[in-house]
Structures are given as C-alpha cells and as structure tokens.
Motif scaffolding. Structure first.
Motif, PDB file in Angstrom:
ATOM      1  N   ALA A  32      -1.477  10.733 -13.201  1.00 41.78           N
ATOM      2  CA  ALA A  32      -0.732   9.550 -13.355  1.00 41.78           C
ATOM      3  C   ALA A  32      -1.155   7.972 -13.274  1.00 41.78           C
ATOM      4  CB  ALA A  32      -0.092   9.913 -11.154  1.00 41.78           C
ATOM      5  N   PRO A  33      -0.581   7.340 -12.666  1.00 41.62           N
ATOM      6  CA  PRO A  33      -0.613   6.047 -12.454  1.00 41.62           C
ATOM      7  C   PRO A  33      -1.471   5.850 -10.977  1.00 41.62           C
ATOM      8  CG  PRO A  33       1.229   6.000 -13.482  1.00 41.62           C
ATOM      9  CD  PRO A  33       1.321   7.857 -13.188  1.00 41.62           C
ATOM     10  N   GLN A  34      -2.297   5.409 -11.185  1.00 47.39           N
ATOM     11  CA  GLN A  34      -3.570   5.359  -9.922  1.00 47.39           C
ATOM     12  C   GLN A  34      -3.408   3.329  -9.919  1.00 47.39           C
ATOM     13  OE1 GLN A  34      -7.312   6.252 -10.212  1.00 47.39           O
ATOM     14  NE2 GLN A  34      -7.384   6.343  -8.154  1.00 47.39           N
ATOM     15  N   SER A  35      -3.640   3.514  -8.318  1.00 50.77           N
ATOM     16  CA  SER A  35      -3.517   1.952  -7.703  1.00 50.77           C
ATOM     17  C   SER A  35      -5.122   1.760  -7.097  1.00 50.77           C
ATOM     18  CB  SER A  35      -2.356   1.258  -7.485  1.00 50.77           C
ATOM     19  OG  SER A  35      -1.144   1.131  -9.107  1.00 50.77           O
ATOM     20  N   LEU A  36      -5.337   0.648  -6.532  1.00 50.03           N
ATOM     21  CA  LEU A  36      -6.355   0.594  -5.642  1.00 50.03           C
ATOM     22  C   LEU A  36      -5.408  -0.188  -3.663  1.00 50.03           C
ATOM     23  CD1 LEU A  36      -8.964   0.725  -4.580  1.00 50.03           C
ATOM     24  CD2 LEU A  36      -9.225  -2.457  -4.892  1.00 50.03           C
ATOM     25  N   ARG A  37      -5.648   0.173  -2.812  1.00 51.18           N
ATOM     26  CA  ARG A  37      -4.466   0.020  -1.201  1.00 51.18           C
ATOM     27  C   ARG A  37      -4.618  -1.638  -1.370  1.00 51.18           C
ATOM     28  NH1 ARG A  37      -5.242   4.327   3.249  1.00 51.18           N
ATOM     29  NH2 ARG A  37      -2.735   3.382   3.581  1.00 51.18           N
ATOM     30  N   PHE A  38      -5.450  -2.405  -2.398  1.00 51.17           N
ATOM     31  CA  PHE A  38      -5.533  -3.461  -1.838  1.00 51.17           C
ATOM     32  C   PHE A  38      -4.988  -4.090  -3.039  1.00 51.17           C
ATOM     33  CE2 PHE A  38      -7.663  -1.906   1.150  1.00 51.17           C
ATOM     34  CZ  PHE A  38      -8.802  -0.523   0.810  1.00 51.17           C
ATOM     35  N   TYR A  39      -5.629  -6.088  -2.717  1.00 50.95           N
ATOM     36  CA  TYR A  39      -5.323  -6.810  -3.550  1.00 50.95           C
ATOM     37  C   TYR A  39      -3.886  -6.741  -4.217  1.00 50.95           C
ATOM     38  CZ  TYR A  39     -10.512  -6.617  -3.715  1.00 50.95           C
ATOM     39  OH  TYR A  39     -11.786  -6.765  -3.075  1.00 50.95           O
ATOM     40  N   SER A  40      -2.906  -6.971  -3.584  1.00 48.98           N
ATOM     41  CA  SER A  40      -1.475  -7.715  -3.440  1.00 48.98           C
ATOM     42  C   SER A  40      -0.879  -8.896  -4.037  1.00 48.98           C
ATOM     43  CB  SER A  40      -0.026  -7.273  -2.812  1.00 48.98           C
ATOM     44  OG  SER A  40      -0.811  -8.966  -1.662  1.00 48.98           O
ATOM     45  N   ARG A  41      -0.258  -9.475  -5.388  1.00 49.07           N
ATOM     46  CA  ARG A  41      -0.020 -10.525  -5.470  1.00 49.07           C
ATOM     47  C   ARG A  41       0.733 -11.509  -4.482  1.00 49.07           C
ATOM     48  NH1 ARG A  41       1.756  -6.563  -8.362  1.00 49.07           N
ATOM     49  NH2 ARG A  41       1.741  -5.979 -11.064  1.00 49.07           N
ATOM     50  N   THR A  42       0.353 -10.826  -3.467  1.00 49.63           N
ATOM     51  CA  THR A  42       1.011 -12.552  -2.877  1.00 49.63           C
ATOM     52  C   THR A  42      -0.114 -12.377  -1.128  1.00 49.63           C
ATOM     53  OG1 THR A  42       2.285 -10.591  -1.645  1.00 49.63           O
ATOM     54  CG2 THR A  42       3.084 -12.203  -2.949  1.00 49.63           C
ATOM     55  N   VAL A  43      -0.692 -12.126  -1.455  1.00 55.00           N
ATOM     56  CA  VAL A  43      -1.601 -11.727  -0.031  1.00 55.00           C
ATOM     57  C   VAL A  43      -1.492  -9.925   0.382  1.00 55.00           C
ATOM     58  CG1 VAL A  43      -3.317 -12.385   1.482  1.00 55.00           C
ATOM     59  CG2 VAL A  43      -2.568 -13.785  -0.531  1.00 55.00           C
ATOM     60  N   ASP A  44      -2.693  -9.358   0.600  1.00 59.57           N
ATOM     61  CA  ASP A  44      -2.450  -8.569   2.014  1.00 59.57           C
ATOM     62  C   ASP A  44      -3.381  -8.464   2.741  1.00 59.57           C
ATOM     63  OD1 ASP A  44      -4.479  -5.752   0.821  1.00 59.57           O
ATOM     64  OD2 ASP A  44      -3.773  -7.056  -0.544  1.00 59.57           O
ATOM     65  N   PHE A  45      -3.389  -7.931   4.046  1.00 55.73           N
ATOM     66  CA  PHE A  45      -4.478  -7.835   5.302  1.00 55.73           C
ATOM     67  C   PHE A  45      -3.747  -6.985   6.478  1.00 55.73           C
ATOM     68  CE2 PHE A  45      -0.622 -10.561   6.803  1.00 55.73           C
ATOM     69  CZ  PHE A  45      -0.801 -10.041   8.355  1.00 55.73           C
ATOM     70  N   PHE A  46      -4.968  -5.899   6.437  1.00 57.21           N
ATOM     71  CA  PHE A  46      -5.282  -5.586   8.067  1.00 57.21           C
ATOM     72  C   PHE A  46      -4.978  -5.433   9.155  1.00 57.21           C
ATOM     73  CE2 PHE A  46      -6.443  -2.684   4.123  1.00 57.21           C
ATOM     74  CZ  PHE A  46      -5.411  -1.716   4.145  1.00 57.21           C
ATOM     75  N   GLY A  47      -3.081  -5.600   9.532  1.00 56.40           N
ATOM     76  CA  GLY A  47      -4.033  -6.055  11.111  1.00 56.40           C
ATOM     77  C   GLY A  47      -3.403  -4.941  12.470  1.00 56.40           C
ATOM     78  N   GLY A  76      -0.413  -2.797  -4.466  1.00 57.92           N
ATOM     79  CA  GLY A  76      -1.697  -2.573  -4.829  1.00 57.92           C
ATOM     80  C   GLY A  76      -2.513  -2.935  -6.520  1.00 57.92           C
ATOM     81  N   TYR A  77      -3.445  -2.898  -6.820  1.00 58.47           N
ATOM     82  CA  TYR A  77      -3.932  -3.141  -7.850  1.00 58.47           C
ATOM     83  C   TYR A  77      -3.872  -2.306  -9.249  1.00 58.47           C
ATOM     84  CZ  TYR A  77      -7.107  -4.535 -11.344  1.00 58.47           C
ATOM     85  OH  TYR A  77      -8.347  -5.071 -12.546  1.00 58.47           O
ATOM     86  N   SER A  78      -2.867  -2.362  -9.540  1.00 53.22           N
ATOM     87  CA  SER A  78      -2.461  -1.506 -10.654  1.00 53.22           C
ATOM     88  C   SER A  78      -3.643  -1.302 -11.887  1.00 53.22           C
ATOM     89  CB  SER A  78      -1.470  -1.219 -11.436  1.00 53.22           C
ATOM     90  OG  SER A  78      -1.343  -0.699 -12.636  1.00 53.22           O
ATOM     91  N   PHE A  79      -4.518  -0.178 -11.859  1.00 47.31           N
ATOM     92  CA  PHE A  79      -5.264  -0.081 -12.911  1.00 47.31           C
ATOM     93  C   PHE A  79      -4.354   0.084 -14.818  1.00 47.31           C
ATOM     94  CE2 PHE A  79      -7.606   1.503  -9.414  1.00 47.31           C
ATOM     95  CZ  PHE A  79      -8.721   1.459  -9.396  1.00 47.31           C
ATOM     96  N   ILE A  80      -3.786   0.482 -14.685  1.00 48.95           N
ATOM     97  CA  ILE A  80      -3.045   0.543 -15.071  1.00 48.95           C
ATOM     98  C   ILE A  80      -2.566  -0.430 -16.181  1.00 48.95           C
ATOM     99  CG2 ILE A  80      -0.598   2.113 -16.688  1.00 48.95           C
ATOM    100  CD1 ILE A  80      -3.015   3.703 -16.076  1.00 48.95           C
ATOM    101  N   GLU A  81      -2.076  -1.639 -15.893  1.00 49.22           N
ATOM    102  CA  GLU A  81      -1.375  -2.548 -15.640  1.00 49.22           C
ATOM    103  C   GLU A  81      -2.764  -3.268 -16.637  1.00 49.22           C
ATOM    104  OE1 GLU A  81       0.795  -6.227 -12.987  1.00 49.22           O
ATOM    105  OE2 GLU A  81       0.907  -4.294 -12.572  1.00 49.22           O
TER     106      GLU A  81
END
Length: 954
Positions: free
Chosen positions: A266-281, A322-327
């Motif tokens: 299946a397509p796999q992505s990393l749970r970080f690195y969005s195009r609009t900034v992401d963070f854990f609060g 998140g960061y899409s390895f496929i894209e």
C-alpha cells in the motif's frame, strides 16, 4: 580475390577467433575491418585488428574472448542508447543509468556500463580503438550518451584484463565501439517507444548523410533522442509497494521470529512533515489548513507498534497530511540528447590515409526529489502568524514546540544537468611495408557540465524569516541582525500565506560549473618481425601520452554552506601519464599431428603517472588449435587502475545519508552475534551508556557528512585468468560453442566508505583504534552522530570467478532462415573485503546485484523482405543478503526475472523500411519484495511498451 572469397575468409576469421556471432553482421565486418584503402592487395585487406590486441591478424585465434554486437542489434532490442543494450548483456551490469541516478545530484542522466560488476571505473570504453573523454568531473567512466547509435557499425567487448594492451582502467575489460567509416547517400530514421502506462516514453530521430566517391569519403550524423520521466505515481506496482515493519511478535535475536516482516502492499507516508507545518502539542498532533487555521493532523492507518526502540508508529498507510513516499518518488530521470558526429577519410595515396573524427553532444537531464524539509523547527507561541488557537496550544507546551515542515511552496528540489561534450581525433595510418603498418593519432576532448538547483533556499535566512514577532504593531523577524540584513518575516502556517518579497529573501537557485579536459597522443606500429618454422612472429609497439584534468566551481552560496542540503567546494586536479608497450604473437608449432597451431601471446606495458608513480602491466597466453573444429586459449595477465582525479583531489563536499546507529540499544539487541561484543565494547569506550537511543527526529532525517579525496592513493592491481574452448564442428553447418572460464583477483582496490559503512566498521572493529572511528563526530551531550567523512583508501580486495557460455546455430528452410543464439554467464564466486580485515570478508555470490546466472536468448527469422527477432533476458533467483538468517526478516528471497521482446522489420522498397515491436511483452514488473521492487539497475521499470520506427534511405 573476389568478394565472395573475401567474405568467406572473414567469416572464418570470426569463427576461429571465438567471437560470439550473436549479434554480428558479417558483411559489414568484412568491409570495415580494413584500415587500408580499397586499392590495397587482398592480403592487406584481410588483416584485421580484434579488440584485446593491437596486432593485426589473419585468421587466427583471438588472444582473449571477444563478443561482437552489430549496430542493427540496437534496433532489434528497441533501444536508441548503446548503454541500454550493453546493460542487458550477461557479462555487464549497470554502472549509472537514468533508472539509478535520479537522486545522485551530479550524475543524473549519465549512462555508464560496468563489465563483470567490477565498477564503471574499471571498464575501459574506446571509440575506434582510442580513448574517449570521461562523462563527469574527476571520473574516467565514459558517458555512453555521447555515442550516437546511428553511427555504430559494431561493438567489440572483451572481458579479460587488458591493461597491457590499452593501459589503465581496462581491469574488467574493454568496450570498443567501432563506428561507420563512410556512407553513400542520405538516411532518415525516426522511432518511438510508448509504454502502456504513462511515463517513460522514448522518442528518437536521426539524419545521416555521406559520400564514398573519390579519395575523400565521409559520414555525418545528427540525431536527437528524448526519454521522459517516470514518477512513482505512474506505476501501480510502485504505488502499492511492500510496506515493512518491525515485527511486533519478535522478542530478541534468538527466538526464531524474524525482526522485520512485510505488513502490507500500500502507499506509505511518514507521520510528519506536512506542507503547512505540523507539531505535537499537549492535546494532540496538529497542522494548519491552507488558509492558516489550526486543525488536527490527518493520517491513514498507523502501523502497529513494534518492540521497544522501533519506529513503526512513525508511519501510516493510506491518505493523510504526512510526507508521502509515493508522491516524492521518481523512478527514471528524464533525458534529452543531441549528437553530432562526422568522420572524414582521405587517401593520400595507396599506402597512407588521414582520418578525422568530430564529436559534439549535448545532454540535458534533471533529478527530482522532495521539497526541502525541516524537523525540530522551533515554533514560538508569540509568532503573530499563528492563530490564537495554535498560540494557546503552544503556550500550554511551554511556549515553544518543534515543528515539521515540507516546503512545498518552494517547489520540488530539481537538479538540472547540462553536459556538452566536444571531441576531435586526427589520425594518420597506413602501411610501411607489405607486412608492417602504423597508426598515429591525437585526440582532444572537452566537457562542460553545469548543474543547476531549483527549489533551493538559504537555510539560515529561512530560520530567521519564520521566527517572527510583532514590534510596534508590525510583524518583523525576531533577530535584529537579520532584520538589518534585510530579513522579511515568512508565514509558513498554510499555503502561499507570505509576500513575494519574503519568499524572494529566502528562495534561490544555485549552480555548479564543471569542466573536463583530455589530451591524448599515441602511435602504434604492427607487423611481422621474422619467420619461425611455425610462421612469422607478429608484434605491435605502442607509445601514448595522456593528460586528464577536471575542475568544478560551485555557487558561492554552496561553497559557504548557506543552502539547504548542499555544500560543496571547488575541485581542481590533473595528472599525466606516459606509456610504452610491446605485444608479441609467437607461433610455436603448426601443421603437426594434433597441433594445427600453437601460439604464444604476450604483452608488456610500462606506465609513468605524475600522481601514483611508475607501474607496469603484462599478459601471457597460449592459443592452441587442434584442428578447424576445436581450439583452446589460455591467458594470464596483470592489470592496473590508477586513481582518478576525484578520488585524489575531491574537496570536502556535503552529502546526506540515512544512518542507523550501532550504539542504539535496539540495534545492539539485534546485532550480528559475530560483532555484538565488539560493538558493545566500542560504544561503552566512547561513553555511550546502555539503553541509548537517538531521538525520533534524528532517525527521521538524513544526516550530513562530507566526501573527501585522498592524494596518498596508489594503483589498484588485478590478476586475471581466462581459459576457454571454441568448438565449431565441421560436420554441422552454422553451429558454434564457446566456453570461457575467467577469474579476477584484485588488490589495493580504492574504496569509498559511505556514512553508514563508516559507522558500521568503526564499531564492528576489535577496538576504536581503526581507520573509521576518526571519521565520525558525535554530539558530546546527547551522543548523536552529527558528522562523518567519506574518504577513499586502498583497503579493499575482491575475487570473482565465473564461466561464459555462448552458443549459436542457424539453418535455412523453405519458409525462411532461422538463427538461435544463447549468451550466458555463470558466477561461481564473488568475494569482497572492503577493509582488509579477515572478519570483514563478504561472500556476495548470488545476491541481487550478482546473480548466479544471467542469460540472453536471441531468435531471428528472415524470409524475403521480412525479418523478426525475439529476445529474452533472464536473471536467476537471488537473495538480498547472504548473511541473512531467519531472525532478520521474512523477505530475503528474490525470485528469478525474465523479460521478452519482439521486433519485426519489413522492407517496403529497397530504401524504405518500417519496423514495430513490443518490449517486455508480458509486462513483467520487478519482484515485489522490499529489496527489489524499485531497483532499476536490475529490473525493467518501464513495463510493456510498443515500439515503432521508419527508416528511409536514398
């Protein structure tokens, strides 16, 4: 001598030489082997020079195995680049290709071949017996993009060490590309290749004209070729590639349960690195909408948690932010080529002729990767670009959080390559007597290779620009010095939320200019010295002087290390070498019972390098013919390779690698038992405590390091043996069988140690006192690796042995002529030791890059004006790692791989030909295992494709 007799003698020469006729066009060979004018006597016309020897011979057994490929074989294979055909031969591997170089910044689009898998630098590529300029700065490996396929008459390949005859770099063998010498008329050729899935299309057009009248003859060609990019999203088997995880059921490395398993396709992505900034609060994982509003981070199915210390839950499959390895995956580099070539011959008189070769080529390619990415990005609650909801969440976390950002607004990072090659070769050749001939030449070559980066940014400016505060009601950069230097605040919380001026302050393009130069002067005289009872002693004496130089000039911002992921220093290096060689063919016995002929072959070359000093190369061999049916050849030689400019003089250049820290407790727990005690002792000796784990941020990004040259390098040395038999039974027409055993034993091999290897060998060594640990730098506070150096040393050795088997058979019927050819290579042994330590010996036989068997099967059929060729390419089943055991993973096995292609031609008139074909006709995809599914060096990434072409000559 009439033409029929000449052709018959030429065919006999080929068969007796043990040359594979798998792709050969004999009539063209009979015409082009001659280096003399058409007015010479028949004895001179038939005297030929076969690759692997400078001696011109008449109907003798070649001293080394030679495979001959005709120019028409490129058409039959449905390709328009010689590299695409060479890389399918069992004796060859991919050096660099558009399918392997997308993320190799300065190499995108290069096409190198690699005989015996010993490395492109150890394969010497000649054009008409003369050296051709290297394709990239600091390297001697020839870029085959610069050789126009329409000009190729044939390709002669010898896969034994040939330094004694040709000099440095001919360790694994020689690829000698023989071009057409003349042409009478005009020829137009157009072709296309269209995959059944989008991406990877090829287009080709060629215009050739020439004249064969009078004393001056010439051939000129202008050709254009385009191959298009393949994105990961273009291939469904890549989109749904294998997803592996740390096995949740695994306890330790002794329980019989594999540490890693395939979880899904299946397509796999990393749970970080969005195009609009992401963070854990404190209350969750957040990102921003395109207009800058806070919202929860969306993700698909998070992978199940593995054993402690593993990172499965950093990834998900399906759709999300998140960061899409496929894209961001790319399988094939786009490449445009323009080639201009002309060859002029002028007969001064019946004994002497002038030649001139002019080559000009331009290739344009680009690699493409993800936008710039930032982890641990400090985001402060008082940033006025943040909505109130985000400020409250960050204040609850202490006023600052670490953000992750994929800078999509700055575009993908692209590495544009523009290479222009210019070369001219002047030659004077002819006969001194009826049995002595000469050839003198001079070549000058230049390459201008410019690399431009797009989607780049000034890294520190970026950090300054995103750290905004409000002062007197105005949003400005927090740092006063940065403000004084023109910093403008940049809003990255959303898409396109900033001003153009702020973007321009941060964004930039960069360029690296590079130049390569080569000058060669050489001369050879060859002929018969004196008679022995078995025949004349033939000899060739050669002298050559060569200069090589390379320079690179990176952008000032690159030299200063101001750009994201790119730091590079100028390279400037040169060397020269003077060489002299002598080669002898000494007939020992002839026309005796059980001995039709027995000949001693020997050669010696002396080399004086301005960098690595003096050295020599030699060969000695025996050629034995029992009769016309059965022949044997034996060859033993020493070959050398001098270090190239890049290996010697490479300045510190920044690189990035994905590292796995051997000192992390999770890696120690799963370490190879052979090295586990050493790793523990070395880690503790550096003060790294038990239970240490690098941060998720460190694990989630590639780590910076530097590539550096070494001026203390010495020559590599190879000893090789070839033993072969040639059987051409007189009782069966058109049947031949050649079997050659070969062995390469190499020492002092120049070895670059990548960052992961530097780290691995440092801690696997018996103590920290080794060549690798000084190349690693750790943060003294958190012990994470922050820097490493990749430096070549003469530390490696290898042993490679195998058998080549070539068979050919043809017959005529009432409904057409059939020819069958099989070319195969069996790898018996491949051992490699990169460090010289006994415990580091690696047995690589049967791994993916070196299968036990490789084969190529060709069937051609002709009737009247119609012909067809069916070609099959086979790779034997392999393993990913021979050191594998069931504790490691459950996907080490890689199945065999076979593709088939069919091409047909039809001559509508004597001057008009059409052709069509289907390559990879059964749409065979790469093996769907984690180590194989995206490997363009071994498998066809383009899939089934239709080819069509038209050729018109008048």
């Amino acid at each position: 001598m009439n033409e029929q007799s000449l052709l018959a003698r030429s065919i006999r020469t080929i068969l007796m030489a043990g040359v594979s006729s798998a792709f050969i066009a004999v009539p063209a060979l009979a015409q082009d082997q001659s280096s003399n004018t058409e007015n010479q006597n028949a004895e001179d016309v038939e005297r030929i020079e076969v690759t692997g020897s400078r001696i011109k011979r008449i109907g003798e057994l070649a001293p080394t195995p030679v495979t001959v490929i005709s120019g028409d074989s490129l058409i039959d294979a449905g390709v328009n680049n010689v590299a695409d055909l060479l890389n399918d031969l069992p004796s060859s591997s991919v050096g660099i290709s558009p399918e392997t170089s997308n993320n190799t910044i300065f190499a995108s689009g290069l096409n190198n071949t690699d005989l015996r898998g010993l490395g492109s630098e150890r394969t010497l590529v000649l054009v008409n017996g003369r050296r051709f300029i290297g394709g990239s700065p600091g390297s001697s490996a020839v870029d085959l993009n610069n050789i126009p396929t329409a000009m190729i008459e044939r390709i002669e390949i010898t896969t034994g060490g040939a330094s004694a005859v040709y000099g440095s770099d001919a360790v694994a063998g020689v690829v000698n590309i023989i071009t057409k010498k003349s042409f009478d008329g005009i020829e137009l050729d157009v072709s296309t290749s269209q995959p059944t899935q989008s991406g990877g299309e090829d287009e080709f057009a060629s215009f050739t004209f020439g004249s064969e009248e009078g004393k001056a003859t010439f051939i000129t060609n202008l050709s254009w070729a385009r191959q298009k990019q393949i994105k990961g999203s273009d291939r469904d088997w890549y989109v749904n590639g294998p997803v592996t995880i740390a096995n949740p059921e695994n306890v330790d490395n002794t329980d019989g349960i594999p540490a890693r398993v395939v979880y899904a396709y299946a397509p796999q992505s990393l749970r970080f690195y969005s195009r609009t900034v992401d963070f854990f609060g404190p209350t969750g994982h957040y990102t921003f909408s395109n207009d800058g509003q806070l919202r929860p981070f969306e993700e698909g199915e998070v992978l199940p948690a593995g054993p402690p210390g593993t990172t499965n839950t950093n990834y998900y499959i399906g759709e999300g932010d998140g960061y899409s390895f496929i894209e961001n995956g790319y399988l094939r580099t786009p490449l445009d080529r323009v080639n201009f070539s002309t060859i002029v011959n002028y007969d001064i008189n019946r004994d002497h002729a002038l030649t001139m070769e002019v080559n000009w080529a331009n290739s344009q390619a680009y690699g493409e990767s993800s936008p710039a990415f930032f982890g641990g990005l400090p985001i402060y609650a008082d940033n006025p670009f943040l909505p109130q909801e985000a400020q409250d969440e960050i204040n609850a976390a202490g006023g600052v959080v670490g953000g992750y950002y994929l800078a999509q607004d700055f575009g993908n990072r692209q590495y544009s390559q523009d290479r222009t090659t210019s070369r001219i070769a002047l030659g004077l050749e002819g006969s001194l007597t009826d049995t002595w001939f000469y050839n003198a030449y001079a070549t000058v070559g230049e390459v201008q290779a410019d690399t431009r980066w797009y989607g780049e940014m000034f890294e520190q400016r970026f950090y300054d620009a995103i750290d905004a505060v409000e002062v007197d009601g105005e949003i400005v950069c927090r740092d006063e010095i940065a403000r004084a230097n023109g910093c403008l605040p940049l809003n990255i919380f959303g898409r396109n939320q900033y001003s153009q001026e702020a973007y321009d302050y941060v964004a930039t393009d960069a360029i690296r200019e590079a130049e390569i130069g080569q000058t060669v002067f050489g001369a050879t005289v060859t002929g018969d010295m004196f008679m022995l009872p078995a025949g004349p002693i033939a000899a060739a004496f050669s002298a050559e002087y060569r200069e090589e130089r390379s320079e690179t000039l990176p952008d000032p911002a690159m030299r200063a290390g101001l750009l994201f992921n790119n730091q590079s220093q100028p390279l400037s290096g040169e060397f020269d070498v003077s060489e002299a060689s002598a080669e002898f063919s000494i007939p020992l016995l002839a026309d005796m019972e059980y001995v039709q002929s027995l000949t001693l072959e020997t050669a010696y070359r002396y080399m004086d390098y301005s960098t690595s000093g003096t050295d020599d190369a030699w060969k000695i061999g025996l050629n034995y013919a029992l009769n016309d049916d059965f022949r044997v050849r034996l060859n033993r030689s020493k070959s050398v390779r001098a270090p190239n400019i890049s290996e010697l003089y490479a300045p510190p250049g920044q690189t990035f690698r994905s590292l796995s820290d051997p000192c992390s407790q999770s890696n120690i727990d799963n370490a190879n038992p052979k090295y586990q005690d050493n790793i523990i002792a070395n880690c503790r000796a550096q003060g790294i405590p038990e239970g240490f784990e690098p941060s998720d941020e460190w694990k989630g990004v590639t780590q910076p390091g530097f590539i550096v040259g070494n001026e203390d390098l010495v020559n590599e040395v190879a000893k090789d043996i070839t033993v072969g038999v040639v059987w051409t039974p007189s009782f069966v027409d058109d049947l031949s069988l050649t079997v050659d055993y070969w062995s390469f034993d190499m020492e002092n091999m120049i070895q670059y140690f990548s960052g992961p290897q530097v780290v691995q060998y440092c801690y696997q060594a018996s103590t920290l006192d080794n060549a690798f640990c000084p190349l690693i730098e750790r943060d003294p506070n958190n012990f994470e690796i922050v820097n490493y150096f990749e430096k070549p040393v003469n530390s490696a050795s290898s042993e490679t042995t195998g058998v080549d088997i070539e068979a050919a058979y043809g017959f005529d019927t009432e409904f057409g002529a059939f020819n069958f050819r099989v070319i195969s290579t069996y790898l018996d042994k491949r051992q490699f030791n990169s460090t010289g330590f006994e415990e580091d010996l690696q047995v690589l036989t049967g791994e993916q890059s070196r299968p036990r068997w490789k084969g190529r099967f060709i069937t051609d059929y002709k009737i009247g004006d119609f012909s067809a060729v069916l070609i099959g390419n086979y790779r034997h089943a392999t393993v990913a790692d021979r050191d594998w055991d069931p504790e490691v993973n459950n996907y080490n096995e890689i199945p065999s791989y076979t593709t088939w292609g069919l091409t047909a031609r039809y001559d509508i008139t004597s001057g008009l030909q059409v052709r069509a074909g289907i390559q990879n006709m059964f749409d065979r995809i790469p093996p769907q295992t984690p180590f194989a599914y995206d490997q363009g060096a071994y498998y066809d990434l383009r899939g089934r494709r239709i080819t069509a072409g038209i050729n018109y000559r008048f």
